[in-house]
Design a protein around this motif. Sequence first.
Motif, PDB file in Angstrom:
ATOM      1  N   SER A  74       1.325  -5.104   5.655  1.00 30.38           N
ATOM      2  CA  SER A  74       1.442  -3.647   5.672  1.00 30.38           C
ATOM      3  C   SER A  74       1.872  -3.142   7.053  1.00 30.38           C
ATOM      4  N   PHE A  75       1.269  -3.699   8.109  1.00 28.28           N
ATOM      5  CA  PHE A  75       1.574  -3.273   9.481  1.00 28.28           C
ATOM      6  C   PHE A  75       3.038  -3.572   9.835  1.00 28.28           C
ATOM      7  N   TYR A  76       3.445  -4.825   9.667  1.00 24.59           N
ATOM      8  CA  TYR A  76       4.811  -5.192  10.060  1.00 24.59           C
ATOM      9  C   TYR A  76       5.857  -4.612   9.108  1.00 24.59           C
ATOM     10  N   GLY A  77       5.456  -4.403   7.858  1.00 22.93           N
ATOM     11  CA  GLY A  77       6.373  -3.725   6.947  1.00 22.93           C
ATOM     12  C   GLY A  77       6.688  -2.324   7.424  1.00 22.93           C
ATOM     13  N   ASP A  78       5.660  -1.649   7.949  1.00 22.43           N
ATOM     14  CA  ASP A  78       5.839  -0.287   8.444  1.00 22.43           C
ATOM     15  C   ASP A  78       6.578  -0.265   9.782  1.00 22.43           C
ATOM     16  N   VAL A  79       6.160  -1.139  10.720  1.00 22.14           N
ATOM     17  CA  VAL A  79       6.702  -1.093  12.085  1.00 22.14           C
ATOM     18  C   VAL A  79       8.107  -1.697  12.164  1.00 22.14           C
ATOM     19  N   LEU A  80       8.330  -2.811  11.461  1.00 19.73           N
ATOM     20  CA  LEU A  80       9.614  -3.515  11.569  1.00 19.73           C
ATOM     21  C   LEU A  80      10.466  -3.437  10.302  1.00 19.73           C
ATOM     22  N   GLY A  81       9.942  -2.801   9.276  1.00 20.96           N
ATOM     23  CA  GLY A  81      10.709  -2.663   8.046  1.00 20.96           C
ATOM     24  C   GLY A  81      10.793  -3.930   7.210  1.00 20.96           C
ATOM     25  N   TRP A  82       9.851  -4.849   7.421  1.00 16.45           N
ATOM     26  CA  TRP A  82       9.909  -6.113   6.694  1.00 16.45           C
ATOM     27  C   TRP A  82       9.515  -5.948   5.235  1.00 16.45           C
ATOM     28  N   THR A  83      10.145  -6.761   4.398  1.00 16.03           N
ATOM     29  CA  THR A  83       9.680  -6.985   3.041  1.00 16.03           C
ATOM     30  C   THR A  83       9.228  -8.442   2.970  1.00 16.03           C
ATOM     31  N   PHE A  84       8.502  -8.788   1.941  1.00 17.62           N
ATOM     32  CA  PHE A  84       7.895 -10.121   1.892  1.00 17.62           C
ATOM     33  C   PHE A  84       8.169 -10.820   0.571  1.00 17.62           C
ATOM     34  N   GLY A  85       8.376 -12.130   0.678  1.00 18.13           N
ATOM     35  CA  GLY A  85       8.577 -12.942  -0.505  1.00 18.13           C
ATOM     36  C   GLY A  85       7.244 -13.305  -1.145  1.00 18.13           C
ATOM     37  N   GLU A  86       7.322 -14.150  -2.151  1.00 19.98           N
ATOM     38  CA  GLU A  86       6.117 -14.638  -2.819  1.00 19.98           C
ATOM     39  C   GLU A  86       5.387 -15.630  -1.912  1.00 19.98           C
ATOM     40  N   ALA A  87       4.065 -15.579  -1.927  1.00 23.61           N
ATOM     41  CA  ALA A  87       3.274 -16.556  -1.177  1.00 23.61           C
ATOM     42  C   ALA A  87       3.447 -17.929  -1.817  1.00 23.61           C
ATOM     43  N   SER A  88       3.682 -18.939  -0.982  1.00 23.84           N
ATOM     44  CA  SER A  88       3.849 -20.303  -1.477  1.00 23.84           C
ATOM     45  C   SER A  88       2.495 -21.006  -1.491  1.00 23.84           C
ATOM     46  N   SER A  89       1.863 -21.051  -2.674  1.00 24.06           N
ATOM     47  CA  SER A  89       0.522 -21.640  -2.764  1.00 24.06           C
ATOM     48  C   SER A  89       0.536 -23.121  -2.405  1.00 24.06           C
ATOM     49  N   THR A 149       4.074 -17.099   3.617  1.00 23.36           N
ATOM     50  CA  THR A 149       4.828 -15.981   3.048  1.00 23.36           C
ATOM     51  C   THR A 149       5.939 -15.563   4.008  1.00 23.36           C
ATOM     52  N   GLN A 150       7.185 -15.648   3.558  1.00 26.30           N
ATOM     53  CA  GLN A 150       8.308 -15.282   4.428  1.00 26.30           C
ATOM     54  C   GLN A 150       8.507 -13.771   4.476  1.00 26.30           C
ATOM     55  N   ALA A 151       8.933 -13.307   5.648  1.00 26.31           N
ATOM     56  CA  ALA A 151       9.268 -11.903   5.859  1.00 26.31           C
ATOM     57  C   ALA A 151      10.783 -11.773   5.942  1.00 26.31           C
ATOM     58  N   TYR A 152      11.283 -10.668   5.427  1.00 21.36           N
ATOM     59  CA  TYR A 152      12.726 -10.445   5.366  1.00 21.36           C
ATOM     60  C   TYR A 152      13.093  -9.099   5.975  1.00 21.36           C
ATOM     61  N   ALA A 153      14.233  -9.072   6.667  1.00 21.29           N
ATOM     62  CA  ALA A 153      14.844  -7.837   7.149  1.00 21.29           C
ATOM     63  C   ALA A 153      16.203  -7.727   6.461  1.00 21.29           C
ATOM     64  N   ASN A 154      16.358  -6.712   5.655  1.00 21.35           N
ATOM     65  CA  ASN A 154      17.599  -6.553   4.876  1.00 21.35           C
ATOM     66  C   ASN A 154      17.960  -7.821   4.116  1.00 21.35           C
ATOM     67  N   GLY A 155      16.950  -8.443   3.528  1.00 19.61           N
ATOM     68  CA  GLY A 155      17.189  -9.606   2.682  1.00 19.61           C
ATOM     69  C   GLY A 155      17.362 -10.917   3.414  1.00 19.61           C
ATOM     70  N   LYS A 156      17.289 -10.891   4.748  1.00 12.81           N
ATOM     71  CA  LYS A 156      17.445 -12.121   5.541  1.00 12.81           C
ATOM     72  C   LYS A 156      16.077 -12.568   6.058  1.00 12.81           C
ATOM     73  N   ALA A 157      15.773 -13.864   5.941  1.00 17.26           N
ATOM     74  CA  ALA A 157      14.486 -14.380   6.400  1.00 17.26           C
ATOM     75  C   ALA A 157      14.407 -14.315   7.921  1.00 17.26           C
ATOM     76  N   VAL A 158      13.346 -13.667   8.443  1.00 13.42           N
ATOM     77  CA  VAL A 158      13.244 -13.451   9.893  1.00 13.42           C
ATOM     78  C   VAL A 158      11.923 -13.931  10.495  1.00 13.42           C
TER      79      VAL A 158
END
Length: 264
Positions: free
Chosen positions: A24-39, A45-54
């Motif tokens: 929630s924090f980094y999504g708000d501050v850096l605009g990240w979206t997140f993929g599915e958690a890999s159990s 869990t990967q974070a993405y900026a405009n669809g690119k893994a960052v």
Amino acid sequence: MAVEPEGTPCWADAMFTDIEGAKSFYGDVLGWTFGEASSQYGNYTQAYANGKAVAAVVPPMPGQEGQSAWCLYFASPDVAATAKKIKDNGGEVLMEPMQVGDFGSMAIAREPSGAVFGVWQAGTHEGFEAKGVPGAFCWAEVFTRDPAKLDAFLPAVFPYRAKQMQDDTVDFRVFSLGDEMALGRMRMTDEFPPEVPSYVNVYFTVDNCDDAVAKATKRGGVLRFGPMDTPFGRFAALSDPQGAAFSVIDVQTTQGEMPALSDV
């Protein structure tokens, strides 16, 4: 993307006890979206900026709960060989080389002055899919209390060439790969509390430094330094609500002349 040259910062991740809070924090501050958690891989869990893994976030494994911190990984063509160089040059391997499925192989180490970092040998996961754009990594500096140890260690492990900033007020060194600046090194001054160990500070790019700081502090982050204008951009140093240090930088807003660097 091609596999990065040896010694290039190629990936960053962090462990958070409150993983949803971190998202929630980094999504708000850096605009990240997140993929599915890999159990299969500890809910990595990967974070993405405009669809690119960052970057990625992960909950701590049992017994590893503690201070959250960003870990920067450096590219290696042979993680076992790099681990040997780390040990041979006064560093400590905290996590021996291990394969992560077909994604690649990793190790976690501590350099002689105390900063922890990772090594990544790419498989299908080559690292950052974007750099230097909003939400993505763009730079890192090792803050150290013992520059002499670090300055000897880094070029012995990675194929770096070092240059010292010509400035009497700050002890700053840049490590380059060919013509590309890869990493900075800053001597920690007495302004740092003595309990703060040497550490790697990662910089994430933002559209507007002041807006990012406002969002971060509103969400419980702590402003440590800045915002400040530099020839490299307007930046600020922060800690997130779980204590992980990072910086934000608007690379479009620059001020002043680039500092002179000399070979060492």
